[in-house]
Design a protein around this motif. Structure first.
Motif, PDB file in Angstrom:
ATOM      1  N   UNK A  47       0.821  -1.211   0.000  1.00  0.00           N
ATOM      2  CA  UNK A  47       0.000   0.000   0.000  1.00  0.00           C
ATOM      3  C   UNK A  47       0.855   1.260   0.000  1.00  0.00           C
ATOM      4  N   UNK A  48       2.034   1.202   0.627  1.00  0.00           N
ATOM      5  CA  UNK A  48       2.902   2.381   0.710  1.00  0.00           C
ATOM      6  C   UNK A  48       3.560   2.714  -0.618  1.00  0.00           C
ATOM      7  N   UNK A  49       3.472   1.806  -1.598  1.00  0.00           N
ATOM      8  CA  UNK A  49       4.114   2.036  -2.891  1.00  0.00           C
ATOM      9  C   UNK A  49       3.107   2.074  -4.029  1.00  0.00           C
ATOM     10  N   UNK A  50       1.901   2.464  -3.746  1.00  0.00           N
ATOM     11  CA  UNK A  50       0.919   2.652  -4.807  1.00  0.00           C
ATOM     12  C   UNK A  50       0.605   4.133  -4.923  1.00  0.00           C
ATOM     13  N   UNK A  51       0.142   4.548  -6.068  1.00  0.00           N
ATOM     14  CA  UNK A  51      -0.202   5.946  -6.276  1.00  0.00           C
ATOM     15  C   UNK A  51       0.998   6.854  -6.141  1.00  0.00           C
ATOM     16  N   UNK A  52       0.857   7.930  -5.375  1.00  0.00           N
ATOM     17  CA  UNK A  52       1.918   8.911  -5.213  1.00  0.00           C
ATOM     18  C   UNK A  52       3.144   8.331  -4.531  1.00  0.00           C
ATOM     19  N   UNK A  53       2.945   7.323  -3.665  1.00  0.00           N
ATOM     20  CA  UNK A  53       4.089   6.678  -3.024  1.00  0.00           C
ATOM     21  C   UNK A  53       4.988   6.001  -4.031  1.00  0.00           C
ATOM     22  N   UNK A  54       4.384   5.376  -5.033  1.00  0.00           N
ATOM     23  CA  UNK A  54       5.166   4.725  -6.086  1.00  0.00           C
ATOM     24  C   UNK A  54       5.938   5.765  -6.895  1.00  0.00           C
ATOM     25  N   UNK A  55       5.289   6.858  -7.221  1.00  0.00           N
ATOM     26  CA  UNK A  55       5.949   7.917  -7.987  1.00  0.00           C
ATOM     27  C   UNK A  55       7.138   8.482  -7.215  1.00  0.00           C
ATOM     28  N   UNK A  56       6.974   8.745  -5.927  1.00  0.00           N
ATOM     29  CA  UNK A  56       8.069   9.269  -5.108  1.00  0.00           C
ATOM     30  C   UNK A  56       9.239   8.288  -5.066  1.00  0.00           C
ATOM     31  N   UNK A  57       8.917   6.999  -5.041  1.00  0.00           N
ATOM     32  CA  UNK A  57       9.967   5.975  -5.025  1.00  0.00           C
ATOM     33  C   UNK A  57      10.799   6.041  -6.309  1.00  0.00           C
ATOM     34  N   UNK A  58      10.137   6.197  -7.449  1.00  0.00           N
ATOM     35  CA  UNK A  58      10.856   6.240  -8.720  1.00  0.00           C
ATOM     36  C   UNK A  58      11.713   7.507  -8.855  1.00  0.00           C
ATOM     37  N   UNK A  59      11.296   8.582  -8.209  1.00  0.00           N
ATOM     38  CA  UNK A  59      12.069   9.816  -8.264  1.00  0.00           C
ATOM     39  C   UNK A  59      13.402   9.698  -7.528  1.00  0.00           C
ATOM     40  N   UNK A  60      13.536   8.681  -6.688  1.00  0.00           N
ATOM     41  CA  UNK A  60      14.790   8.452  -5.971  1.00  0.00           C
ATOM     42  C   UNK A  60      15.839   7.777  -6.853  1.00  0.00           C
ATOM     43  N   UNK A  61      15.408   7.176  -7.965  1.00  0.00           N
ATOM     44  CA  UNK A  61      16.333   6.479  -8.847  1.00  0.00           C
ATOM     45  C   UNK A  61      17.240   7.486  -9.562  1.00  0.00           C
ATOM     46  N   UNK A  62      18.495   7.173  -9.658  1.00  0.00           N
ATOM     47  CA  UNK A  62      19.441   8.034 -10.372  1.00  0.00           C
ATOM     48  C   UNK A  62      19.570   7.555 -11.821  1.00  0.00           C
ATOM     49  N   UNK A  63      18.483   7.750 -12.554  1.00  0.00           N
ATOM     50  CA  UNK A  63      18.427   7.354 -13.955  1.00  0.00           C
ATOM     51  C   UNK A  63      18.319   8.595 -14.821  1.00  0.00           C
ATOM     52  N   UNK A  64      18.805   8.510 -16.015  1.00  0.00           N
ATOM     53  CA  UNK A  64      18.689   9.627 -16.935  1.00  0.00           C
ATOM     54  C   UNK A  64      19.916   9.712 -17.819  1.00  0.00           C
ATOM     55  N   UNK A  65      19.823  10.472 -18.921  1.00  0.00           N
ATOM     56  CA  UNK A  65      20.933  10.548 -19.878  1.00  0.00           C
ATOM     57  C   UNK A  65      22.179  11.213 -19.308  1.00  0.00           C
ATOM     58  N   UNK A  66      22.046  11.925 -18.202  1.00  0.00           N
ATOM     59  CA  UNK A  66      23.210  12.571 -17.590  1.00  0.00           C
ATOM     60  C   UNK A  66      24.079  11.589 -16.808  1.00  0.00           C
ATOM     61  N   UNK A  67      23.588  10.372 -16.623  1.00  0.00           N
ATOM     62  CA  UNK A  67      24.332   9.350 -15.890  1.00  0.00           C
ATOM     63  C   UNK A  67      24.933   8.359 -16.884  1.00  0.00           C
ATOM     64  N   UNK A  68      26.239   8.453 -17.101  1.00  0.00           N
ATOM     65  CA  UNK A  68      26.898   7.617 -18.104  1.00  0.00           C
ATOM     66  C   UNK A  68      26.721   6.122 -17.830  1.00  0.00           C
ATOM     67  N   UNK A  69      26.765   5.742 -16.559  1.00  0.00           N
ATOM     68  CA  UNK A  69      26.610   4.333 -16.216  1.00  0.00           C
ATOM     69  C   UNK A  69      25.240   3.806 -16.588  1.00  0.00           C
ATOM     70  N   UNK A  70      24.214   4.624 -16.398  1.00  0.00           N
ATOM     71  CA  UNK A  70      22.856   4.214 -16.747  1.00  0.00           C
ATOM     72  C   UNK A  70      22.699   4.097 -18.261  1.00  0.00           C
ATOM     73  N   UNK A  71      23.272   5.046 -18.992  1.00  0.00           N
ATOM     74  CA  UNK A  71      23.211   4.993 -20.462  1.00  0.00           C
ATOM     75  C   UNK A  71      23.900   3.732 -20.964  1.00  0.00           C
ATOM     76  N   UNK A  72      25.058   3.416 -20.413  1.00  0.00           N
ATOM     77  CA  UNK A  72      25.782   2.202 -20.803  1.00  0.00           C
ATOM     78  C   UNK A  72      24.963   0.960 -20.484  1.00  0.00           C
ATOM     79  N   UNK A  73      24.291   0.969 -19.351  1.00  0.00           N
ATOM     80  CA  UNK A  73      23.432  -0.144 -18.938  1.00  0.00           C
ATOM     81  C   UNK A  73      22.298  -0.339 -19.955  1.00  0.00           C
ATOM     82  N   UNK A  74      21.650   0.738 -20.364  1.00  0.00           N
ATOM     83  CA  UNK A  74      20.522   0.643 -21.294  1.00  0.00           C
ATOM     84  C   UNK A  74      20.936   0.181 -22.684  1.00  0.00           C
TER      85      UNK A  74
END
Length: 210
Positions: free
Chosen positions: A36-63
């Motif tokens: 229940x703590x990870x549904x709705x807005x809780x789930x969205x807040x959880x994903x915002x903690x991830x350090x993903x994005x094109x500015x992260x070279x390691x993540x780009x290499x992973x993808x």
């Protein structure tokens, strides 16, 4: 409580159980109810903690693991979709060098991101494990993929019900749908897909044949 498998819809007499995990003996999906703590807005807040994005070279290499197996098919002016792209889309950044236009879709961050009725490529990287209703999500994804098009997915393949509690991947409580190679073969048969590539660990590529 689940009364049918959220992927293949098999009834619960085909289930095996271990703690909070349920195993469908038909399609081999292992799943658990979302907290229940990870549904709705809780789930969205959880994903915002991830350090993903094109500015992260390691993540780009992973993808790039999802792109390398189909690189020879990445021709200019084709259309791609990053399904479940998260708050920092990176697939479209990678595909720019191939002159491929890529739309970004995410139910939390880019809900209006689907622009085309059909795509040559769909990428679903580290998102299918978050599907509460994988049957509905795969129907949506494969309804958007052209015949002859490629679906490239990344998600760690589960080790089986007996080893699930020792698996690092389940430490993320938003990982609710867990797949095996048998699960992917079920998906291929269901949706008329040809398995083009698997590294037998995380990356799976299908081509839509019908």
């Amino acid at each position: 409580m689940f009364y049918s498998c959220p992927l293949c819809l098999s009834p619960n007499q085909n289930f095996a159980f271990k703690g909070e995990f349920t195993h469908c003996l038909v399609c081999d999906l292992i799943f658990r109810a979302p907290k229940a703590s990870f549904t709705g807005l809780g789930e969205k807040k959880h994903y915002l903690l991830h350090q993903n994005g094109p500015q992260h070279d390691g993540y780009v290499s992973f993808l790039k693991r999802a792109i390398d197996p189909i690189e020879t098919h990445l021709l200019p002016n084709l259309q791609a979709l990053d399904f479940g792209c998260g708050p920092g889309p990176a697939i479209n950044y990678i595909l720019q060098s191939y002159q491929i236009s890529c739309d970004n879709y995410d139910p939390f961050f880019f809900p209006e991101g689907i622009k085309e009725k059909s795509y040559d490529f769909i990428f679903a990287t580290e998102c299918v494990e978050h599907f509460f209703h994988p049957n509905q999500e795969f129907e949506k994804i494969l309804g958007l993929l052209k015949v002859g098009g490629y679906l490239s997915m990344m998600t760690e393949i589960h080790p089986g019900l007996n080893k699930i509690n020792d698996w690092y991947y389940i430490k993320d409580a938003t990982h609710v749908s867990l797949y095996s190679e048998k699960t992917f073969m079920w998906i291929a048969l269901k949706y008329k897909l040809k398995l083009e590539y698997t590294d037998q660990k995380r990356v799976v590529v299908f081509r839509k044949t019908g």
